[in-house]
Design an enzyme around this catalytic site. Structure first.
Site, PDB file in Angstrom:
ATOM      1  N   ARG A 174      24.721 -50.761   5.777  1.00 28.87           N
ATOM      2  CA  ARG A 174      25.338 -49.521   6.314  1.00 28.87           C
ATOM      3  C   ARG A 174      24.420 -48.305   6.249  1.00 28.87           C
ATOM      4  NH1 ARG A 174      30.023 -51.355   3.266  1.00 28.87           N
ATOM      5  NH2 ARG A 174      31.308 -52.593   4.656  1.00 28.87           N
ATOM      6  N   LYS A 234      16.695 -41.467  18.038  1.00 30.74           N
ATOM      7  CA  LYS A 234      17.399 -42.381  18.947  1.00 30.74           C
ATOM      8  C   LYS A 234      16.899 -43.786  18.655  1.00 30.74           C
ATOM      9  CE  LYS A 234      18.678 -39.819  23.087  1.00 30.74           C
ATOM     10  NZ  LYS A 234      18.423 -39.662  24.530  1.00 30.74           N
ATOM     11  N   GLU A 266       5.228 -39.703  29.364  1.00 30.94           N
ATOM     12  CA  GLU A 266       6.196 -38.902  28.591  1.00 30.94           C
ATOM     13  C   GLU A 266       5.623 -37.519  28.275  1.00 30.94           C
ATOM     14  OE1 GLU A 266       9.220 -39.957  28.261  1.00 30.94           O
ATOM     15  OE2 GLU A 266       9.296 -42.117  27.854  1.00 30.94           O
ATOM     16  N   LYS A 316       9.838 -31.598  21.614  1.00 32.44           N
ATOM     17  CA  LYS A 316      10.920 -32.535  21.292  1.00 32.44           C
ATOM     18  C   LYS A 316      11.694 -32.061  20.059  1.00 32.44           C
ATOM     19  CE  LYS A 316      12.684 -37.030  21.195  1.00 32.44           C
ATOM     20  NZ  LYS A 316      12.581 -38.417  21.557  1.00 32.44           N
ATOM     21  N   GLU A 347      22.811 -35.329  21.746  1.00 32.65           N
ATOM     22  CA  GLU A 347      22.771 -35.236  23.206  1.00 32.65           C
ATOM     23  C   GLU A 347      24.118 -34.855  23.824  1.00 32.65           C
ATOM     24  OE1 GLU A 347      20.054 -37.983  25.210  1.00 32.65           O
ATOM     25  OE2 GLU A 347      21.442 -38.007  26.899  1.00 32.65           O
ATOM     26  N   ARG A 352      19.607 -31.888  25.152  1.00 29.30           N
ATOM     27  CA  ARG A 352      18.759 -33.066  24.903  1.00 29.30           C
ATOM     28  C   ARG A 352      18.691 -33.990  26.124  1.00 29.30           C
ATOM     29  NH1 ARG A 352      18.093 -36.950  19.527  1.00 29.30           N
ATOM     30  NH2 ARG A 352      16.431 -38.203  20.465  1.00 29.30           N
ATOM     31  N   ASN A 407      15.572 -36.733  29.397  1.00 36.00           N
ATOM     32  CA  ASN A 407      15.684 -37.946  30.204  1.00 36.00           C
ATOM     33  C   ASN A 407      15.159 -37.770  31.619  1.00 36.00           C
ATOM     34  OD1 ASN A 407      17.006 -40.164  28.711  1.00 36.00           O
ATOM     35  ND2 ASN A 407      18.461 -38.550  28.268  1.00 36.00           N
ATOM     36  N   HIS A 438      14.220 -40.735  33.728  1.00 38.38           N
ATOM     37  CA  HIS A 438      14.680 -41.942  33.034  1.00 38.38           C
ATOM     38  C   HIS A 438      15.848 -42.638  33.741  1.00 38.38           C
ATOM     39  CE1 HIS A 438      11.997 -40.497  29.976  1.00 38.38           C
ATOM     40  NE2 HIS A 438      12.287 -41.473  29.148  1.00 38.38           N
ATOM     41  N   HIS A 460      14.927 -46.248  34.086  1.00 36.42           N
ATOM     42  CA  HIS A 460      15.669 -47.345  33.452  1.00 36.42           C
ATOM     43  C   HIS A 460      16.177 -48.332  34.503  1.00 36.42           C
ATOM     44  CE1 HIS A 460      16.622 -44.909  29.524  1.00 36.42           C
ATOM     45  NE2 HIS A 460      15.387 -45.376  29.564  1.00 36.42           N
ATOM     46  N   HIS A 510       7.689 -49.091  30.180  1.00 40.47           N
ATOM     47  CA  HIS A 510       8.670 -48.001  30.209  1.00 40.47           C
ATOM     48  C   HIS A 510       8.047 -46.731  30.797  1.00 40.47           C
ATOM     49  CE1 HIS A 510      11.921 -45.380  28.936  1.00 40.47           C
ATOM     50  NE2 HIS A 510      11.047 -44.611  28.315  1.00 40.47           N
TER      51      HIS A 510
HETATM   52  P1  NAD Z   1       5.641 -50.985  22.952  1.00 42.21           P
HETATM   53  O1  NAD Z   1       6.269 -50.679  21.677  1.00 42.21           O
HETATM   54  O2  NAD Z   1       6.011 -52.239  23.645  1.00 42.21           O
HETATM   55  O3  NAD Z   1       4.054 -50.925  22.752  1.00 42.21           O
HETATM   56  C1  NAD Z   1       3.227 -51.151  23.854  1.00 42.21           C
HETATM   57  C2  NAD Z   1       2.227 -52.299  23.606  1.00 42.21           C
HETATM   58  O4  NAD Z   1       1.146 -51.819  22.834  1.00 42.21           O
HETATM   59  C3  NAD Z   1       2.804 -53.475  22.854  1.00 42.21           C
HETATM   60  O5  NAD Z   1       2.233 -54.657  23.327  1.00 42.21           O
HETATM   61  C4  NAD Z   1       2.345 -53.198  21.427  1.00 42.21           C
HETATM   62  O6  NAD Z   1       2.298 -54.343  20.633  1.00 42.21           O
HETATM   63  C5  NAD Z   1       0.983 -52.640  21.678  1.00 42.21           C
HETATM   64  N1  NAD Z   1       0.458 -51.741  20.666  1.00 42.21           N
HETATM   65  C6  NAD Z   1       1.134 -50.864  19.917  1.00 42.21           C
HETATM   66  N2  NAD Z   1       0.293 -50.121  19.219  1.00 42.21           N
HETATM   67  C7  NAD Z   1      -0.948 -50.549  19.493  1.00 42.21           C
HETATM   68  C8  NAD Z   1      -2.232 -50.148  19.070  1.00 42.21           C
HETATM   69  N3  NAD Z   1      -2.416 -49.115  18.259  1.00 42.21           N
HETATM   70  N4  NAD Z   1      -3.293 -50.839  19.536  1.00 42.21           N
HETATM   71  C9  NAD Z   1      -3.129 -51.854  20.406  1.00 42.21           C
HETATM   72  N5  NAD Z   1      -1.931 -52.250  20.874  1.00 42.21           N
HETATM   73  C10 NAD Z   1      -0.851 -51.600  20.417  1.00 42.21           C
HETATM   74  O7  NAD Z   1       5.919 -49.806  24.014  1.00 42.21           O
HETATM   75  P2  NAD Z   1       5.923 -48.206  23.893  1.00 42.21           P
HETATM   76  O8  NAD Z   1       5.454 -47.724  25.205  1.00 42.21           O
HETATM   77  O9  NAD Z   1       5.290 -47.734  22.671  1.00 42.21           O
HETATM   78  O10 NAD Z   1       7.476 -47.877  23.750  1.00 42.21           O
HETATM   79  C11 NAD Z   1       8.383 -48.154  24.772  1.00 42.21           C
HETATM   80  C12 NAD Z   1       9.764 -48.246  24.194  1.00 42.21           C
HETATM   81  O11 NAD Z   1      10.116 -46.984  23.613  1.00 42.21           O
HETATM   82  C13 NAD Z   1      10.832 -48.563  25.203  1.00 42.21           C
HETATM   83  O12 NAD Z   1      11.665 -49.585  24.693  1.00 42.21           O
HETATM   84  C14 NAD Z   1      11.618 -47.267  25.333  1.00 42.21           C
HETATM   85  O13 NAD Z   1      12.965 -47.483  25.648  1.00 42.21           O
HETATM   86  C15 NAD Z   1      11.451 -46.672  23.969  1.00 42.21           C
HETATM   87  N6  NAD Z   1      11.602 -45.218  23.933  1.00 42.21           N
HETATM   88  C16 NAD Z   1      12.438 -44.705  23.006  1.00 42.21           C
HETATM   89  C17 NAD Z   1      12.567 -43.340  22.895  1.00 42.21           C
HETATM   90  C18 NAD Z   1      13.442 -42.769  21.818  1.00 42.21           C
HETATM   91  O14 NAD Z   1      13.686 -41.555  21.831  1.00 42.21           O
HETATM   92  N7  NAD Z   1      13.884 -43.560  20.874  1.00 42.21           N
HETATM   93  C19 NAD Z   1      11.864 -42.491  23.734  1.00 42.21           C
HETATM   94  C20 NAD Z   1      10.998 -43.047  24.680  1.00 42.21           C
HETATM   95  C21 NAD Z   1      10.871 -44.429  24.769  1.00 42.21           C
HETATM   96  N1  GLY Z   2      13.578 -39.840  24.795  1.00 43.42           N
HETATM   97  C1  GLY Z   2      14.752 -39.067  25.034  1.00 43.42           C
HETATM   98  C2  GLY Z   2      15.366 -38.527  23.809  1.00 43.42           C
HETATM   99  O1  GLY Z   2      14.881 -38.732  22.720  1.00 43.42           O
HETATM  100  O2  GLY Z   2      16.364 -37.876  23.884  1.00 43.42           O
END
Ligand code: NAD
Ligand code: GLY
Length: 366
Positions: free
Chosen positions: A120, A142, A184, A226, A236, A240, A244, A247, A251, A264
Site C-alpha cells: 500500500r 504520474k 518533450e 514542469k 491534473e 497540468r 499533454n 499527447h 497516444h 513515445h
Molecule cells: P524507455 O524507458 O523505453 O527508454 C528508451 C530506451 O532507451 C529503452 O530501450 C531503454 O532501455 C534505453 N535506455 C535507457 N537509458 C539508457 C541509457 N542511458 N543508455 C542507453 N540506453 C538507454 O523510453 P523513454 O522515452 O525514456 O520513456 C517513455 C515512457 O515514458 C512512455 O511509456 C511514456 O508514456 C512515459 N512518460 C511518462 C511521463 C510521466 O509524467 N510519468 C511523461 C512522459 C512520458
Molecule cells: N507528462 C505529463 C504530465 O506529467 O502531466
C-alpha cells in the site's frame, strides 16, 4: 549540480541535475528510511549502470535487491509489473524498502506504480537515464502501465522522494532516443515559453550533438517548468493538462500502431504538428507559426507526419484519452506559440481536414 524543488501541499522533494551524480551515494542515503533498496531496471540499462549504483550503495551498507525487467514500451503492462512484485516478495522486501527506478520513462512509470501499490505504498526514487525521463517522466509523480485499449490507462499519482538526473548517463543513449527526449523539451517551449522556443531553434544542433551545457540548460528549464506546473496542480484538475500538448494525438498513434512501433517522443512530435495544424484551423496560429513548429520538430530528428488511420480510428483511440470529460475530447492546442489552452472538442470539418491533410502520411497505417 543544480537543485530544484518540487513543492506540493503535503510533500516536497529535490530534483538534482548535474554530472557524476550516480557516483554520489550521499545524495541518496538521506532519503532511505532503512538501508535496503530494490533497484528496478531493464536488460539494456543494467549492464551499463546497475553495478556502479549497487557498488556505491553497498559501500555505505545498503542492501540492494536487483530487479531486471524486459526492455521496452511493449512490456509496460500487468505481466511485467507483476515481475516487480514477485521479486520484492521473493526477497522479503519491506514497506520501508525504497524502490529505485534506474531507467527511462517505462521503468520510471512502472516502478512508481509498483511503489504506490507495494504493501500500500513504499518509498521510491527516480534515477532517469533517458533525456525524456530527465525532462519529463521522472518529475511529477504520474505512474502507470498501458492497457491494450489505451496508453497509461492504469496507474496512480505517487510522488518520488528524490529525482537524480545525471547528465553523464545520456552519453550511451541512442540517437533516436535522444530525439524522442527533445520532443518533450520542445513541448515546454510551445506550451509556455516563447523565449525557450527561440533558444531551442538557435541551439538544436548543439542539443543533438550532446553539448553538455546545452543539454543541462534544456533539462533544467524543462524541469523548472514542469515543477512549477505540477506544484500548482498535482492531480491534473486544471493547468497540468497543458503538459499533454501533442499527447492526445500521440497516444492515439502509439496505440494505433501498436506500443513500441514509434517511440513515445516520436508520437508526441508528430502529435504536436497536428495540434499546431488544428490551432491554425481555429484561426489561432498563422501558417508561419505552424511552419516554425514543424521546422523545429523536424530539426530534432522527429517525424512530422502522422499515420493514416482514417478519422473513425483516430477518434476511437483519442476517445480513450484521460482528458475526455462527458465523452468530449479536450484537446491541448496553441493560442499562440508559447501559450497552450484546452479546447473541448473540435468541429467535424476541422477533424476531417486534419486527418486527411498534409500532416498525414498515407504510406503509414498499421
Ligand atoms: P524507455 O524507458 O523505453 O527508454 C528508451 C530506451 O532507451 C529503452 O530501450 C531503454 O532501455 C534505453 N535506455 C535507457 N537509458 C539508457 C541509457 N542511458 N543508455 C542507453 N540506453 C538507454 O523510453 P523513454 O522515452 O525514456 O520513456 C517513455 C515512457 O515514458 C512512455 O511509456 C511514456 O508514456 C512515459 N512518460 C511518462 C511521463 C510521466 O509524467 N510519468 C511523461 C512522459 C512520458
Ligand atoms: N507528462 C505529463 C504530465 O506529467 O502531466
Amino acid at each position: 549540480m543544480i537543485t530544484l524543488d518540487l513543492t506540493l501541499p503535503d510533500t516536497r522533494y529535490p530534483i538534482h541535475i548535474g554530472h557524476g551524480l550516480l557516483d554520489q551515494a550521499e545524495l541518496i542515503l538521506p532519503h532511505l528510511p532503512i538501508p535496503q533498496v530494490a533497484i528496478i531496471t531493464n536488460e539494456v540499462v543494467a549492464p551499463l549502470y546497475l553495478e556502479r549504483l549497487t557498488q556505491q550503495l553497498q559501500n555505505h551498507g545498503v542492501h540492494c535487491i536487483p530487479v531486471i525487467l524486459p526492455d521496452g514500451e511493449a512490456h509496460k503492462n500487468w505481466q511485467t509489473l507483476n515481475l516487480i512484485f514477485d521479486a520484492l516478495l521473493g526477497a522479503n522486501a519491506e514497506r520501508k524498502t525504497t524502490l529505485i527506478a534506474l531507467g527511462g520513462g517505462v521503468i520510471g512509470d512502472m516502478t512508481g506504480f509498483a511503489a504506490a501499490c507495494y504493501q500500500r505504498g513504499a518509498p521510491f526514487i527516480q534515477i532517469p537515464t533517458t533525456l525524456l525521463a530527465q525532462v519529463d517522466s521522472s518529475v511529477g509523480g504520474k505512474t502507470a502501465i498501458n492497457h491494450p485499449l489505451g496508453k497509461n490507462m492504469v496507474g496512480a499519482f505517487y510522488q518520488p522522494k528524490l529525482v537524480l538526473a545525471d547528465m553523464d548517463l545520456l552519453a550511451t543513449l541512442p540517437e533516436r532516443e535522444l530525439s524522442a527526449g527533445i520532443a518533450e523539451v520542445i513541448k515546454y517551449g510551445l506550451l509556455g515559453d516563447a523565449d525557450f522556443l527561440a533558444w531551442l531553434e538557435a541551439n538544436m544542433d548543439k542539443l543533438r550533438a550532446r553539448d553538455p551545457e546545452a543539454l543541462q540548460y534544456a533539462v533544467r528549464r524543462s524541469c523548472e517548468m514542469k515543477a512549477a506546473i505540477v506544484g500548482q496542480d498535482e492531480k491534473e484538475q486544471g493547468v497540468r493538462a497543458l503538459l499533454n500538448l501533442g499527447h492526445t494525438f500521440g497516444h492515439a498513434i502509439e496505440a494505433g500502431l501498436g506500443y513500441g512501433q514509434w517511440l513515445h517522443g516520436e508520437a508526441v512530435g508528430a502529435g504536436m504538428v497536428l495540434a499546431a495544424a488544428a490551432s491554425q484551423a481555429l484561426g489561432w496560429l498563422t501558417q508561419h507559426d505552424v511552419e516554425r513548429a514543424v521546422a523545429l520538430i523536424a530539426a530534432a530528428g522527429l517525424p512530422v507526419r502522422s499515420p493514416d488511420f482514417g478519422i473513425d480510428e483516430w477518434m476511437r483511440h483519442m476517445g480513450h484519452d484521460k482528458k475526455v470529460e462527458s465523452g468530449v475530447i479536450r484537446f491541448v492546442l496553441l493560442k499562440q506559440l508559447g501559450q497552450a489552452v484546452i479546447q473541448p472538442g473540435l468541429p467535424t470539418a476541422v477533424l476531417d481536414t486534419l486527418f486527411s491533410g498534409p500532416h498525414i502520411d498515407p504510406t503509414i497505417s498499421h
